[in-house]
Design an enzyme around this catalytic site. Structure first.
Site, PDB file in Angstrom:
ATOM      1  N   LYS A  26       0.833  -1.209   0.000  1.00 53.80           N
ATOM      2  CA  LYS A  26       0.000   0.000   0.000  1.00 53.80           C
ATOM      3  C   LYS A  26       0.861   1.249   0.000  1.00 53.80           C
ATOM      4  O   LYS A  26       0.589   2.209  -0.733  1.00 53.80           O
ATOM      5  CB  LYS A  26      -0.903   0.006   1.230  1.00 53.80           C
ATOM      6  CG  LYS A  26      -1.699   1.285   1.429  1.00 53.80           C
ATOM      7  CD  LYS A  26      -2.512   1.272   2.702  1.00 53.80           C
ATOM      8  CE  LYS A  26      -1.726   1.670   3.922  1.00 53.80           C
ATOM      9  NZ  LYS A  26      -1.479   3.135   4.005  1.00 53.80           N
ATOM     10  N   ASN A  27       1.913   1.260   0.825  1.00 53.78           N
ATOM     11  CA  ASN A  27       2.724   2.452   0.990  1.00 53.78           C
ATOM     12  C   ASN A  27       3.629   2.737  -0.201  1.00 53.78           C
ATOM     13  O   ASN A  27       4.252   3.795  -0.259  1.00 53.78           O
ATOM     14  CB  ASN A  27       3.567   2.340   2.265  1.00 53.78           C
ATOM     15  CG  ASN A  27       2.705   2.407   3.513  1.00 53.78           C
ATOM     16  OD1 ASN A  27       1.588   2.909   3.488  1.00 53.78           O
ATOM     17  ND2 ASN A  27       3.220   1.876   4.612  1.00 53.78           N
ATOM     18  N   CYS A 124      -5.430   7.949   9.271  1.00 55.75           N
ATOM     19  CA  CYS A 124      -5.599   7.349  10.592  1.00 55.75           C
ATOM     20  C   CYS A 124      -5.174   8.332  11.677  1.00 55.75           C
ATOM     21  O   CYS A 124      -4.168   9.023  11.545  1.00 55.75           O
ATOM     22  CB  CYS A 124      -4.752   6.071  10.695  1.00 55.75           C
ATOM     23  SG  CYS A 124      -5.381   4.715   9.706  1.00 55.75           S
ATOM     24  N   ASP A 314       4.442  -0.129  12.121  1.00 58.75           N
ATOM     25  CA  ASP A 314       3.264  -0.874  11.676  1.00 58.75           C
ATOM     26  C   ASP A 314       3.297  -2.338  12.105  1.00 58.75           C
ATOM     27  O   ASP A 314       2.283  -3.030  12.007  1.00 58.75           O
ATOM     28  CB  ASP A 314       3.137  -0.804  10.149  1.00 58.75           C
ATOM     29  CG  ASP A 314       2.745   0.577   9.673  1.00 58.75           C
ATOM     30  OD1 ASP A 314       1.846   1.177  10.278  1.00 58.75           O
ATOM     31  OD2 ASP A 314       3.347   1.065   8.702  1.00 58.75           O
ATOM     32  N   VAL A 336       8.040   6.385  16.546  1.00 57.99           N
ATOM     33  CA  VAL A 336       7.702   6.932  15.226  1.00 57.99           C
ATOM     34  C   VAL A 336       6.436   7.782  15.288  1.00 57.99           C
ATOM     35  O   VAL A 336       6.417   8.932  14.841  1.00 57.99           O
ATOM     36  CB  VAL A 336       7.549   5.800  14.193  1.00 57.99           C
ATOM     37  CG1 VAL A 336       7.191   6.364  12.827  1.00 57.99           C
ATOM     38  CG2 VAL A 336       8.848   4.992  14.111  1.00 57.99           C
TER      39      VAL A 336
END
Length: 442
Positions: A26-27, A124, A314, A336
């Site tokens: 996705k990133n 988010c 993540d 982060v």
């Protein structure tokens, strides 16, 4: 699947077993789609996942005049930017919704059209993530930024020029902004303190295919020599290491055995080390990685998240569920994002024993240490989770809640699961393939 109101009822306690496939990250994929605007000919992007973030970017490209069509093979997109045009703020806002991607359209659109618009940005709610640095970067290239009631208008009265930049923190988004802007700026751009995640390197691969001149030094310095024009690319996206790690954590927490097709060892090296330390087992194959619980108790660990090549932020949320079952005290120090432990409240409601702290726990002070954020977590185990009603707060936290419900004894109802579709392709189908016991409600 919508982003709100979706609900899944899970009967937990069943090990997840079987094989699933992961596709493009996705990133990376969403940024490669934006990069296509820079080309003077069409691009072909392969291994594209069917996730809502991709659909958002596709819509944004289309309102800007880019023709996006599905290719002959599954997961292939054809992107033709020959008719790029300005879009109305309302159209951008309507498509952007829950995505922060519009900020990365600015550099390419400034080169193609001389102007760009940004609505209020979503995403988010896991931390501040302001766009001020993005705007400052664009100003240093020569862009003019005007803040309007409806959003932000950015113009380039003359061709953008290369700049010397230094990031105060290796931000992925800011690094992407510089790359997408510098490749067609006049002169040389030097970026110090750049992010060097695999997704960033794959974006550099794409830009080089398009005709860019980019070098990456070992000290996080990226140099870009601007060129007059770029052409389209043909590229196959690297796999989504975040999704792969999430399914690995699900295998560990449920006592299961999941083969993640498409996963690769090099991009997951740091995760694999921690997975093994916790007590998980894995096998590396040419077409994927098998993750499984080999039996016996799980072990506590101390984790500090960091930018690549460190342990990704993540990865920590899905793994915390497994750590709740480890015999002893684990510590996770989040460096982060400053507000990424909100998801632990639901886990505590289910029986976990997790305390969050403002102090830097784990050994190293970080930039959040004196800023009054709950950015460290102490997980005391082993605990047995019980079924509960949960509402998904964000993408990775949402998948953690899904894992918790799958692990827990009894029935759980997880609402707002649609947000998980932002980054997990066909996750409902994958749960079925892995033998989960659930019912999806509208």
């Amino acid at each position: 699947m919508g982003l709100k109101g979706d609900r899944i009822t899970i009967n937990g306690g069943r090990p997840l077993q079987g094989r699933i496939e992961v596709r493009g990250a996705k990133n990376f994929v969403t940024k490669a789609m934006v990069a296509a605007i820079l080309g003077e000919s069409p691009s072909v992007l392969r291994n594209v996942p069917d996730i809502s973030d991709v659909r958002v970017v596709r819509g944004l490209l289309e309102v800007h005049g880019v023709k996006v069509t599905d290719g002959a093979e599954e997961g292939e997109l054809l992107l033709d930017p020959s008719a790029v045009e300005s879009a109305h703020m309302a159209d951008i806002d309507a498509h952007a919704g829950s995505s922060r991607i519009p900020i990365l359209f600015c550099g390419p659109l400034l080169h193609r059209l001389g102007e760009a618009f940004i609505p209020d940005l979503g995403g988010c709610r896991i931390g501040d993530r302001p766009i001020d640095y993005h705007l400052e970067v664009l100003r240093k290239f020569g862009a003019v930024v005007d803040k309007l009631p409806s959003g932000i208008r950015i113009t380039a009265p003359t061709r953008l020029k290369g700049a010397k930049l230094e990031l105060p923190y290796p931000s992925v988004g800011a690094t992407e902004q510089v790359l997408l802007t510098a490749v067609r700026a006049e002169g040389i751009t030097e970026l110090k303190g750049a992010a060097i995640e695999p997704e960033i390197m794959d974006l550099i691969n794409v830009l080089q295919k398009m005709g860019a001149i980019i070098s990456v030094d070992t000290d996080r310095v990226i140099r870009i020599e601007g060129v007059d024009k770029l052409v389209g690319y043909t590229h196959t996206a690297l796999f989504d290491r975040n999704e792969a790690a999430s399914w690995a954590a699900a295998a560990l927490a449920t006592g299961g055995d999941i083969y993640v097709g498409g996963a690769r060892q090099p991009e997951m090296l740091t995760f694999l080390n921690v997975f093994r330390k916790v007590g998980g087992a894995f096998e590396i194959h040419d077409d994927g990685i098998r993750f499984y619980h080999p039996g016996g108790p799980l072990k506590p660990v101390i984790i500090e998240t960091d930018v690549h090549p460190g342990f990704m932020t993540d990865w920590q949320q899905p793994l915390v569920v497994a750590l709740a079952k480890a015999e002893g005290v684990s510590i996770v120090h989040e460096t982060v994002y400053e507000q990424r432990f909100g998801f632990t409240e639901a886990l505590n409601d289910m029986g976990a024993k997790i305390q969050v702290h403002k102090e830097c726990l784990g050994g190293h002070p970080c930039r959040f240490g004196q800023r009054n954020f709950n950015h460290s977590a102490v997980i005391m185990g082993p605990t047995e989770l019980k079924g509960a009603d949960i509402e998904v707060p964000d993408l990775r936290g949402g998948f953690s809640h899904l894992i918790a419900a799958l692990t827990a004894e009894g029935r759980s109802t997880v609402s707002n699961v649609g947000i998980i579709s932002r980054g997990y392709e066909n996750f409902i189908t994958k749960l079925e393939l892995l033998g989960a016991d659930f019912v999806l409600e509208g």
